[in-house]
Motif scaffolding. Structure first.
Motif, PDB file in Angstrom:
ATOM      1  N   TRP A 252     -62.328 -45.963  71.705  1.00 40.17           N
ATOM      2  CA  TRP A 252     -61.341 -47.173  71.033  1.00 40.17           C
ATOM      3  C   TRP A 252     -62.737 -47.959  71.046  1.00 40.17           C
ATOM      4  O   TRP A 252     -62.574 -48.340  69.807  1.00 40.17           O
TER       5      TRP A 252
ATOM      6  N   THR B 213     -64.286 -49.543  66.889  1.00 45.59           N
ATOM      7  CA  THR B 213     -64.570 -50.954  66.369  1.00 45.59           C
ATOM      8  C   THR B 213     -66.150 -50.648  65.957  1.00 45.59           C
ATOM      9  O   THR B 213     -65.805 -51.749  64.546  1.00 45.59           O
TER      10      THR B 213
ATOM     11  N   LYS C  73     -65.772 -49.369  62.312  1.00 45.33           N
ATOM     12  CA  LYS C  73     -65.434 -50.363  61.171  1.00 45.33           C
ATOM     13  C   LYS C  73     -66.022 -51.519  61.556  1.00 45.33           C
ATOM     14  O   LYS C  73     -65.733 -52.261  60.150  1.00 45.33           O
ATOM     15  N   SER C  74     -67.139 -51.572  61.788  1.00 42.35           N
ATOM     16  CA  SER C  74     -67.921 -52.621  62.022  1.00 42.35           C
ATOM     17  C   SER C  74     -69.101 -53.034  60.833  1.00 42.35           C
ATOM     18  O   SER C  74     -70.253 -53.300  60.738  1.00 42.35           O
TER      19      SER C  74
ATOM     20  N   GLY D  93     -56.626 -53.560  73.720  1.00 43.93           N
ATOM     21  CA  GLY D  93     -57.274 -54.687  72.079  1.00 43.93           C
ATOM     22  C   GLY D  93     -57.377 -55.882  73.018  1.00 43.93           C
ATOM     23  O   GLY D  93     -57.785 -56.910  71.781  1.00 43.93           O
TER      24      GLY D  93
ATOM     25  N   SER E 167     -59.650 -58.617  73.552  1.00 43.96           N
ATOM     26  CA  SER E 167     -61.177 -58.762  73.589  1.00 43.96           C
ATOM     27  C   SER E 167     -61.157 -60.165  74.023  1.00 43.96           C
ATOM     28  O   SER E 167     -60.506 -60.976  74.653  1.00 43.96           O
TER      29      SER E 167
END
Length: 700
Positions: free
Chosen positions: A103, A107, A110-111, A163, A165
């Motif tokens: 995960w 993430t 995607k950044s 998720g 955060s």
């Protein structure tokens, strides 16, 4: 508002059933109020950003705006790591994750190409800077948080995987604070004005999203005060309730036995502190309310004499006394001392432990039941059902923290009226900790040592100095003195420790051979009768050196012993080191404590050793111990269960605690039932958490 804050967390916008399960299992957040009281553990100054070319290899954490690219998995199996490139207009650096989930990798991917705020500690490796396990979020998200200090909340691997955060936690806190229209006060207006506290809602806004360090300090000040205040209020109400509920025997006079002993048989002049404490106890015993007093006194301060004089007051008023100690060695020591003190007095004393023979037990039980036996000293054996007193008036419990509440309460059932209770400890307790753990007790402190005692000289020696230490021991023995050599015994490593002890015993036996020297050994694996035999040989001076584990920590009184050598001293806590040192220095001669350690000490061990060498003051040592270990580790989980503060710290916030205690005392002096309208907020908040524990009708 109180009902609103009890709303299940899943109903907060942004949570839902799945996130609620994670918040419940990972952080114990079940309701709105749990989330509100989940405070940040640190803050980031959002006003300052660094460029990559400004990096230096320092301990400071930095905030950088840049873009991520070139994500790679490098290495195999356990050595596998995720590496990404971060760049801004001034240069490049690496971001590294040694532990990462699928995960997290997705993430980060995607950044790529998105302006990101990266936060972490830079370090230099092979000429390039990197940040290991950085915190990151988009610039857009970062700038949506109100300007000020950026809150960082505790998290777990599962929360990250689900998720939740740090940014999500911030959003949830903002959402909750926006939904709270009015927050009920918990303190009176007079207290709020006295300390210039922020209103309650502003306090929570400032703890979660402080605009500046001053706002944060104000919020922390109020919340710390509240934690201490409501704890102290509960303890003081419990104390008042106890005094109004529990009646006891009224000792109306100080009579013949006390006066005869005090005037004709007292073996030494009492210190001013002993006299003060005896007056405090005498005052308690003279009332028809159960005494509930804690007596603190450093090792060798004379608590046993205070206990004896208290028991003689009970005897003069026609009542029996019991003194309970946690170990047979300590019970035997008390018995020997008190028996010797009362040798010329007509007061019968007996000892009852697990080792007491059946024939002796029968005699003790008969005399106890008839009232002929006035003072009974013993271990847990005193709590047995067949130990029946004729009229028990006073119970003294030594090293009380080693007994559970249920065990102590058994004494109450041995009489129609509960006996007066005096609990003693030779473990110095910092004032703030005593105020919080034992705030419902009256506390007496013996803070003087008997005159004529020379301060123990404490030195630190390493293994390389062993021959010089052995020579010093021989010189002391040549003067007629005796020596303890103590080895650690730490739970979970008994085999290793036992080997250390036996190796040490053999080494000392070789270095101090017969017939010039005789060596005893005492450890927990020995049968009680063998242990007692060896102890008696040392006490009688038949052996010059006693090699032992910490079984001699309390309860051994050999005035002729002048040297305490503590092997592997870095493996002991400060409290244990201080207790062991207290086995010497009990006579008129100069005594010494030698702390033997390995060459390399970590920072905490070095601080402990340094503290022992710098001071003999048990209360000063206890303060350092609390700073190093915290109150929970000092007293154990059972003792410190009520001290799980979210913000307050007993070691650092002493002034706040003192102010809170003073305010609670003033409040109850003026309005014991908390019935005045201005105190309604305090009463309402207090009852929410204590309504099952407090009977207000008892307090008047």
């Amino acid at each position: 508002m109180a009902d609103f804050l009890k709303t299940p967390i899943e109903y907060l916008k942004g949570v839902g059933p799945e996130r609620a399960k994670t918040l419940q299992s990972e952080l114990g957040i079940f309701r709105y109020e749990d989330l509100l009281n989940h405070f940040p553990f640190r803050y980031v100054d959002r006003s300052k950003y660094y460029k990559i070319n400004q990096m230096i290899d320092s301990s400071a954490e930095v905030q950088i705006i840049g873009k991520i690219s070139n994500i790679q998995e490098i290495g195999q199996a356990r050595g596998k790591r995720l590496v990404a490139k971060l760049e801004d207009e001034t240069g490049q650096m690496e971001l590294v994750w040694f532990k990462y989930t699928k995960w997290l990798k997705e993430t980060i991917e995607k950044s790529v190409g998105v302006p990101m705020v990266i936060y972490g500690k830079p370090s230099e490796f092979n000429g390039r800077f990197n940040i290991v396990h950085p915190e990151m979020e988009t610039v857009e998200n970062h700038q949506s948080v109100p300007v000020g200090l950026y809150p960082v909340y505790s998290s777990t691997e599962l929360m990250q995987k689900k998720g939740i955060s740090n940014r999500v936690m911030q959003k949830l806190q903002m959402q909750l604070l926006s939904e709270i229209q009015l927050m009920e006060e918990t303190l009176s207006e007079s207290i709020i004005n006295q300390y210039k506290f922020l209103p309650r809602k502003k306090t929570f806004q400032a703890i979660h999203f402080p605009q500046n360090p001053e706002d944060l300090k104000k919020a922390e000040s109020r919340l710390k005060f509240e934690e201490f205040f409501f704890l102290q209020l509960g303890l003081l109400i419990k104390k008042l309730s106890h005094k109004s509920k529990f009646r006891s025997h009224e000792f109306t006079s100080v009579g013949n036995q006390f006066n005869t002993f005090y005037e004709n048989h007292l073996p030494f002049e009492l210190t001013g502190a002993q006299k003060r404490v005896i007056k405090e106890i005498r005052s308690d015993l003279g009332k028809p309310v159960q005494m509930n007093r804690l007596l603190q006194g450093d090792v060798g301060s004379g608590k046993t004499m205070v206990a004896l004089l208290s028991m003689l007051i009970a005897t003069d008023n026609g009542y029996q006394s019991a003194l309970m100690a946690p170990t047979e060695i300590l019970a035997q020591q008390h018995y020997n001392s008190i028996k010797e003190y009362l040798a010329d007095m007509d007061v019968e004393v007996a000892l009852l432990t697990g080792s007491t023979r059946i024939k002796e037990r029968r005699i003790i039980f008969e005399k106890l039941n008839s009232g002929e036996l006035k003072i009974l000293i013993g271990t847990h054996a005193l709590l047995e059902d067949n130990v029946v007193f004729n009229n028990l008036g006073l119970t003294i419990i030594d090293e009380q923290h080693r007994f559970g509440v249920a065990q102590r309460a058994k004494f109450w059932k041995k009489n129609n009226l509960p006996p007066h209770i005096l609990v003693m400890t030779a473990t110095p307790i910092p004032r703030t900790l005593a105020m919080s753990l034992y705030g419902d007790l009256d506390v007496s402190v013996i803070d003087e040592l008997p005159s004529g005692r020379k301060p123990i000289q404490t030195v630190h020696r390493k293994d390389t100095h062993r021959l010089a230490v052995f020579k010093f021991i021989k010189d002391e023995i040549a003067k007629g003195r005796q020596v303890y050599v103590v080895y650690p015994l730490i739970e979970g490593s008994e085999k290793l420790d036992y080997k250390d002890l036996m190796d040490g015993y053999e080494s000392i036996s070789r270095s101090f051979p017969l017939p010039d020297y005789a060596v005893s050994i005492v450890h927990g694996k020995m049968k009680p009768v063998d242990k007692e035999y060896e102890m008696q040989r040392f006490i009688k001076g038949e052996t010059q050196i006693l090699v032992a584990t910490t079984v001699i920590e309390v309860g051994v009184n050999v005035p002729n012993a002048s040297v305490m050598v503590i092997e592997s001293a870095e493996r002991f806590g400060l409290s244990q080191l201080h207790q062991l040192r207290g086995r010497v220095g009990r006579g008129a001669e100069q005594s010494y404590c030698i702390l033997m350690t390995a060459d390399g000490l970590n920072e905490t061990a070095h601080k402990r050793i340094q503290t022992m060498c710098n001071t003999n003051d048990g209360f000063e040592i206890a303060e350092v111990d609390m700073q190093l270990r915290g109150p929970g580790d000092m007293m154990g989980t059972q003792q410190s269960g009520d001290l799980n503060f979210k913000l307050a710290n007993l070691a650092k916030d002493q002034k706040v605690l003192t102010a809170a205690r003073h305010s609670a005392e003033e409040l109850l002096n003026a309005d014991v039932q908390l019935n005045l309208p201005e105190n309604a907020p305090i009463r309402n908040h207090f009852l929410k958490y204590h309504q099952d524990k407090i009977a207000w009708s008892r307090i008047g």
